[in-house]
Structure formats: structure tokens, C-alpha cells
Motif scaffolding. Structure first.
Motif, PDB file in Angstrom:
ATOM      1  N   LYS A 192      -9.403  14.013   2.198  1.00 22.27           N
ATOM      2  CA  LYS A 192      -9.228  13.174   3.370  1.00 22.27           C
ATOM      3  C   LYS A 192     -10.565  12.594   3.811  1.00 22.27           C
ATOM      4  O   LYS A 192     -11.616  13.198   3.600  1.00 22.27           O
ATOM      5  CB  LYS A 192      -8.626  13.979   4.525  1.00 22.27           C
ATOM      6  N   LYS A 226     -15.542  12.449  -9.661  1.00 18.95           N
ATOM      7  CA  LYS A 226     -14.124  12.210  -9.401  1.00 18.95           C
ATOM      8  C   LYS A 226     -13.561  13.364  -8.582  1.00 18.95           C
ATOM      9  O   LYS A 226     -14.058  14.501  -8.641  1.00 18.95           O
ATOM     10  CB  LYS A 226     -13.343  12.045 -10.696  1.00 18.95           C
ATOM     11  N   ALA A 227     -12.531  13.047  -7.817  1.00 17.37           N
ATOM     12  CA  ALA A 227     -11.921  14.052  -6.943  1.00 17.37           C
ATOM     13  C   ALA A 227     -11.152  15.071  -7.781  1.00 17.37           C
ATOM     14  O   ALA A 227     -10.327  14.707  -8.618  1.00 17.37           O
ATOM     15  CB  ALA A 227     -10.996  13.369  -5.946  1.00 17.37           C
ATOM     16  N   ASN A 285      -9.251  17.243  -6.348  1.00 18.06           N
ATOM     17  CA  ASN A 285      -7.992  17.347  -5.602  1.00 18.06           C
ATOM     18  C   ASN A 285      -7.984  16.260  -4.532  1.00 18.06           C
ATOM     19  O   ASN A 285      -8.990  15.573  -4.320  1.00 18.06           O
ATOM     20  CB  ASN A 285      -7.852  18.726  -4.972  1.00 18.06           C
ATOM     21  N   ASP A 286      -6.874  16.074  -3.859  1.00 23.41           N
ATOM     22  CA  ASP A 286      -6.804  15.076  -2.788  1.00 23.41           C
ATOM     23  C   ASP A 286      -7.813  15.402  -1.699  1.00 23.41           C
ATOM     24  O   ASP A 286      -7.979  16.567  -1.314  1.00 23.41           O
ATOM     25  CB  ASP A 286      -5.400  15.034  -2.178  1.00 23.41           C
ATOM     26  N   HIS A 343     -14.946  20.165  -4.585  1.00 23.16           N
ATOM     27  CA  HIS A 343     -13.882  19.157  -4.584  1.00 23.16           C
ATOM     28  C   HIS A 343     -14.106  18.018  -5.576  1.00 23.16           C
ATOM     29  O   HIS A 343     -13.290  17.104  -5.673  1.00 23.16           O
ATOM     30  CB  HIS A 343     -13.723  18.568  -3.182  1.00 23.16           C
ATOM     31  N   GLU A 382      -9.327  10.337  -8.731  1.00 25.83           N
ATOM     32  CA  GLU A 382      -9.937   9.059  -8.348  1.00 25.83           C
ATOM     33  C   GLU A 382     -11.452   9.213  -8.231  1.00 25.83           C
ATOM     34  O   GLU A 382     -11.958  10.290  -7.880  1.00 25.83           O
ATOM     35  CB  GLU A 382      -9.342   8.614  -7.016  1.00 25.83           C
ATOM     36  N   LYS A 429     -13.663   7.867   2.680  1.00 27.00           N
ATOM     37  CA  LYS A 429     -12.261   7.470   2.862  1.00 27.00           C
ATOM     38  C   LYS A 429     -11.386   8.509   2.169  1.00 27.00           C
ATOM     39  O   LYS A 429     -11.886   9.489   1.604  1.00 27.00           O
ATOM     40  CB  LYS A 429     -12.012   6.082   2.263  1.00 27.00           C
ATOM     41  N   ASP A 430     -10.072   8.325   2.198  1.00 30.03           N
ATOM     42  CA  ASP A 430      -9.170   9.211   1.467  1.00 30.03           C
ATOM     43  C   ASP A 430      -9.331   8.973  -0.034  1.00 30.03           C
ATOM     44  O   ASP A 430      -9.441   7.831  -0.483  1.00 30.03           O
ATOM     45  CB  ASP A 430      -7.712   8.949   1.845  1.00 30.03           C
ATOM     46  N   PHE A 431      -9.338  10.056  -0.805  1.00 27.30           N
ATOM     47  CA  PHE A 431      -9.389   9.957  -2.266  1.00 27.30           C
ATOM     48  C   PHE A 431      -8.279  10.807  -2.867  1.00 27.30           C
ATOM     49  O   PHE A 431      -8.084  11.952  -2.465  1.00 27.30           O
ATOM     50  CB  PHE A 431     -10.745  10.444  -2.803  1.00 27.30           C
ATOM     51  N   LYS A 432      -7.571  10.238  -3.821  1.00 30.80           N
ATOM     52  CA  LYS A 432      -6.548  10.973  -4.548  1.00 30.80           C
ATOM     53  C   LYS A 432      -7.203  11.766  -5.683  1.00 30.80           C
ATOM     54  O   LYS A 432      -8.254  11.400  -6.199  1.00 30.80           O
ATOM     55  CB  LYS A 432      -5.518  10.007  -5.137  1.00 30.80           C
ATOM     56  N   ALA A 433      -6.547  12.870  -6.093  1.00 30.05           N
ATOM     57  CA  ALA A 433      -7.049  13.659  -7.216  1.00 30.05           C
ATOM     58  C   ALA A 433      -7.193  12.781  -8.451  1.00 30.05           C
ATOM     59  O   ALA A 433      -6.297  12.000  -8.783  1.00 30.05           O
ATOM     60  CB  ALA A 433      -6.095  14.819  -7.486  1.00 30.05           C
TER      61      ALA A 433
END
Length: 537
Positions: free
Chosen positions: A118, A112-113, A115-116, A98, A310, A304-308
Motif C-alpha cells: 500500500k 519488484k514487490a 507482495n502487495d 517486501h 510489479e 503508491k500502491d504496488f501489486k505483487a
């Protein structure tokens, strides 16, 4: 500069090895020991004097070794090694589906992410095989030396430093792809010049930075002389042929910026470097990394949540900016866990020193000089500091009262650190006045104005290290200003409470006197509560 580069290019490995047994370096190492063997300085001015002496010896060593240093002068970009490192990581059981390695400017390489993601989602798994640790050091060619050396046997961090250094020198090291992708230099205070170190003056980090430099200078001097000894434990070590201060500093900084504890194969904690995961930079959150003994691997969940696209960060723990700068080489300006140390103690010349020392010992505290933390939260004066301030401010009568309670193991002793304590009002006011004065003095050491800070941070002529010092001091000023405001408010409230109590007692006393007979005045049976009221306490 060009001549130096050509000289190094023409120098063969065998020629470089000839410099290692330099007698002058050995002499300088001995002088370092002589400086450090003296009594450890307590006052900042004496610490600085010692530092300059140590720095002089170290700089002479560095001059002698300028053509031997290898790691910091490697002509490559970290990004050149990302592909080979990623391949090595995947082929040896690492899983990071990921995330991808990317360059984040001043923060360096990070993850970095892809993909999105959670919060709580597993994003990386690192098997034990990939970690480099104090345990793998014992199982390497360093094992015999570690086992025989009394210091290395108990100092895991020193073992790990030597292990990293050794593996970096080996062309066929299993960890070569990982070591190649690491920075070739760091922003820890070990890399600060004298002028940059001076920029820390006024901050508690100044003392910590000097202490770290002192420890590493001593460690290098010890290890250099140990490695030059002719014995079976050192004979075949590549370190014996090449052990420079600059490369040792690199290995030390690699370890102190990346070390974490994991369970060893026997279950005991061992210090380790964890490839790929240690590229994550810091953010707020909670610890979401642990070791899975069943799968024998380190696993980390998204904090935490990470966006693609980020940057994926982890939480390094509740650490102050001073700690982060000295040991990690950065300042986290929005640090909700920031704190500033304040050094307090009872002077031995204080006539009441022994009684204060005894009472504090009942509280499992010390009267000697001790660092107390001033956190950046809404309650900056913690129970331990409150206790010290109250005992420090007590008169002899009150000290005797509390010592009697302590000898009787009275539960009231615990109230010394309570918000509402039964200490005398006069003592309480003196406590807050004292800490208010000390905080004001501390703030006075941060002489640079906000405007000067902004100008310096924007200047291209100011080094990055100096800018880190400015950022640190700016953050610490905010902590101290908030604490000073809290203390001033608390002191005023305490004084107002005392004034109101005094007025209340005076009114009761006037009423009693208006209704008493002469025989009542002569009667010495006034209650303890009334006596306190009469005394205005």
C-alpha cells in the motif's frame, strides 16, 4: 580484438602498475589544464571547438591506458552478484522484506514487490553502516589526502568518487558485494562518442553535457597529477598504481547517478550512496524517503500502491529530462516536470542597458545572460521570465518611471511580474512578440520530423545513446510547442485588449470634443487618466 584480450590476460598486476607513471599521460593532463585555463566559451560553436580539443587529449590518454582499465571490462553479469549482495545487505542490518531484486530489461536491475504493498508502507531500511559516503571517505586511507588537499576538502562529490574508486580496487573492501552488483558502464553523456554528443545539438542538454565532460576532464587531470606526487598522503593508495580515465569515468557515473544527501554522524549533510534503495527506478509521485536519526538509518515508504510482481519505483524529484539524461542516463518520456531552458539577456550594446540592468537588480535579477525555465504545464511563462521580458521591452520613459518607483521602494514594483501589470500596452505586446520569436527559433533547431523520429527509434542501426537523444528532443519539442501556443494566444489577447481600449478611448474623446467650448480646448487641465486615454495607452 583477440590479441588485445590475450595480451591483457598475460599481463601481471605488477606490469600494469608500470604504466601508471606514464610521462605522456602527465603531459596530456597538463595540456588539458592549458585548454581549460583559457576563458570559458559562451557560444555553443566555441564550446564545441573546446570539447573537440579536450576529447583529443582524453582519447590519447585512453589509448595509453587501454590495458590498465579494470572496471568496465570485468567479465561478469550483474545478476551473478545478486545473491552475495543480498546476503551482505541482510547480514549487516538491511531490511527489504517486501521487495526482491529483478532484471527489468533496458532499465537494468530494479526492485519488484514480493507482495502487495500500500502507498505509504515501509518497504526498505538501510542502516548507516551500509552507506558509502564522503564521511566514510574521510575516515578511510583517503583521509590524509582529503585533509591536505584544498579542493578535495570542499568537494564532497570528488571525495566520494575517489572513495568508490579505491574501494573497487580493494579485494577485501567491506562494500565489495555492493560495488560488484553495480553496472560496469552507464548511459550518462560521459559515455557518448563525438557523433552521439553531436546528436544533442539543438537541445539545452548539449551545453550541459559539454560542461560535465569539461569538468570531469579537468578533475581527472588534476587528480592524476596529484596522485603521482611522492608524498605520504598518496604513497599507499591503490589509486596511485592504477588511475585510468575510463575507470574514473565509471566512478564518476556511479556517484552522479546514485548520490543523495543524508545527515552525517555530526548532523551535517554528506553525499552518500545507499545500497539496495538506489536500485529503485523513477516514477511520478512525491519524495517518500527520509533519514531516521533515532534509528540511524535511511527509510523509504511506497510512493503508491504496488501489486505483487510489479516494479517498485521511487520519485527522483522534479527534474527535467535534460537533467535526467546528462546525469542519470535515461529519458522519462511521460515527465510532467519536464522543462526546457532558454538563455536570455540584455546586450551591453543596448543604449538602455544600464537602466534595464539597474531595474532588474531591484528585482534581484540579472541583465546578463541567464537561463530561464519553460515548464511543460499550463502556465509555461513564469513570473521571473515575465519580469525580464517586460523590462527588456521597455522604452526609456517607462524605465525612468519604474526606476523612480524602485528608488522610492514602491510596492508597485512587485506588479512587474503580475499577470495584470501596469506596464504600457505597447511594452506588453513587444514582450510577448519577443518570446514568441525566440521560442519559434528554438523549435527550428529540432529539425527531425515525427516520422523520422519513429523510424530512428525502431532502427537497429541507431545506437542506444542516439535514441536517448531523439527521445529527449521529442519531449522538449512538445514542451516548446505547448509554450509557443500559449504565448501566441496571450499575445493575440493583449493586442485585442489594446485595440478595444483604443476604440473606447476614441469614442470618449469624440464625445468630449463634441461638447467642449474653445476655452475648454485651450485649458491644460486634462486629468492624467484622460491623457492616457488620448494617447491610446
Amino acid at each position: 580484438m583477440g590479441k588485445k584480450g590475450r595480451r591483457k590476460a598475460q599481463q601481471s598486476p605488477s606490469e600494469a602498475r608500470e604504466h601508471v607513471t606514464d610521462k605522456e599521460v602527465q603531459t596530456l593532463c597538463q595540456k588539458i589544464f592549458e585548454i581549460i585555463s583559457l576563458e570559458t566559451p559562451v557560444l555553443p560553436v566555441k564550446q564545441w571547438e573546446e570539447h573537440l580539443k579536450l576529447r583529443e587529449m582524453v582519447e590519447k590518454i585512453r589509448e595509453r591506458q587501454v590495458d590498465q582499465t579494470l572496471f568496465e571490462k570485468l567479465d561478469h553479469s550483474r545478476k551473478d552478484h545478486i545473491a552475495s549482495f543480498t546476503q551482505w545487505f541482510n547480514e549487516n542490518g538491511g531490511k527489504a522484506e517486501h521487495v526482491l531484486i529483478d532484471d527489468f530489461g533496458q532499465q537494468g536491475l530494479g526492485l519488484k514487490a514480493a507482495n502487495d504493498m500500500k502507498a505509504g508502507e515501509l518497504f526498505i531500511t538501510i542502516p548507516r553502516k551500509l552507506t558509502i559516503s564522503a564521511e566514510t571517505a574521510r575516515n578511510s586511507e583517503l583521509g590524509p589526502l582529503i585533509e591536505k588537499d584544498n579542493i578535495l576538502r570542499v568537494m564532497q562529490n570528488a571525495c566520494l568518487v575517489l572513495h568508490v574508486y579505491c574501494e573497487k580496487l580493494k579485494k577485501n573492501s567491506f562494500w565489495k558485494p555492493y560495488l560488484d552488483v553495480l553496472p560496469t558502464s552507464y548511459s550518462t553523456t560521459l559515455y557518448f562518442t563525438v557523433e552521439e554528443m553531436q546528436a544533442l545539438k539543438g537541445s539545452p542538454a548539449f551545453g550541459e553535457a559539454l560542461k560535465l565532460y569539461r569538468n570531469i576532464a579537468r578533475q581527472y587531470a588534476y587528480l592524476y597529477q596529484r596522485l603521482q606526487q611522492v608524498c605520504p598522503e598518496t604513497a599507499k593508495l591503490p589509486l596511485r598504481r592504477n588511475f585510468t580515465f575510463d575507470d574514473h569515468r565509471w566512478a564518476v557515473s556511479t556517484v552522479i547517478t546514485r548520490q543523495n544527501k543524508i545527515p552525517s554522524t555530526t548532523g551535517e549533510p554528506t553525499l552518500a550512496l545507499i545500497p539496495m534503495w538506489d536500485m529503485c527506478n523513477h516514477c511520478h509521485g512525491t519524495i517518500t524517503t527520509g533519514y531516521d536519526m533515532a534509528e540511524d538509518s535511511c527509510k523509504s515508504l511506497a510512493v503508491k500502491d504496488f501489486k505483487a510482481g510489479e516494479q517498485v519505483c521511487i520519485f527522483y524529484g522534479e527534474r527535467s529530462n535534460a537533467d535526467l539524461l546528462v546525469h542519470n542516463g535515461f529519458v522519462f518520456e511521460d515527465n510532467i516536470h519536464d522543462k526546457v531552458g532558454i538563455q536570455l539577456g540584455v546586450s551591453k550594446s543596448d543604449p538602455l542597458f544600464q537602466k534595464k540592468e539597474k531595474l532588474l537588480s531591484f528585482m534581484r535579477m540579472t541583465a546578463s545572460s541567464h537561463w530561464y525555465s519553460i515548464p511543460c504545464g499550463d502556465d509555461p511563462i513564469g513570473p521571473e521570465l515575465v519580469t525580464f521580458l517586460r523590462v527588456f521591452s521597455m522604452g526609456e520613459d517607462e524605465l525612468n518611471e519604474w526606476l523612480e518607483k524602485a528608488s522610492e521602494n514602491s510596492i508597485e514594483l512587485k506588479t512587474l511580474s503580475a499577470v495584470y501589470s501596469f506596464v504600457r500596452q505597447e511594452t506588453e505586446i513587444k514582450s510577448w512578440q519577443f518570446i514568441e520569436t525566440r521560442l519559434s527559433l528554438l523549435l527550428g533547431q529540432y529539425k527531425i520530423s515525427d516520422a523520422e523520429e519513429r523510424e530512428s527509434l525502431e532502427s537497429a542501426e541507431i545506437s542506444n545513446h542516439k535514441k536517448l537523444c531523439i527521445k529527449l528532443k521529442r519531449a522538449e519539442k512538445r514542451v516548446l510547442e505547448k509554450a509557443l501556443k500559449f504565448v501566441s494566444t496571450t499575445r493575440n489577447k493583449t493586442a485585442e485588449t489594446r485595440l478595444e481600449t483604443g476604440r473606447h478611448c476614441d469614442n470618449e474623446l469624440d464625445e468630449r470634443q463634441a461638447n467642449t467650448t474653445s476655452s475648454d480646448v485651450m485649458d491644460d487641465t486634462t486629468s492624467a487618466a484622460e491623457q492616457l486615454c488620448i494617447n491610446g495607452e
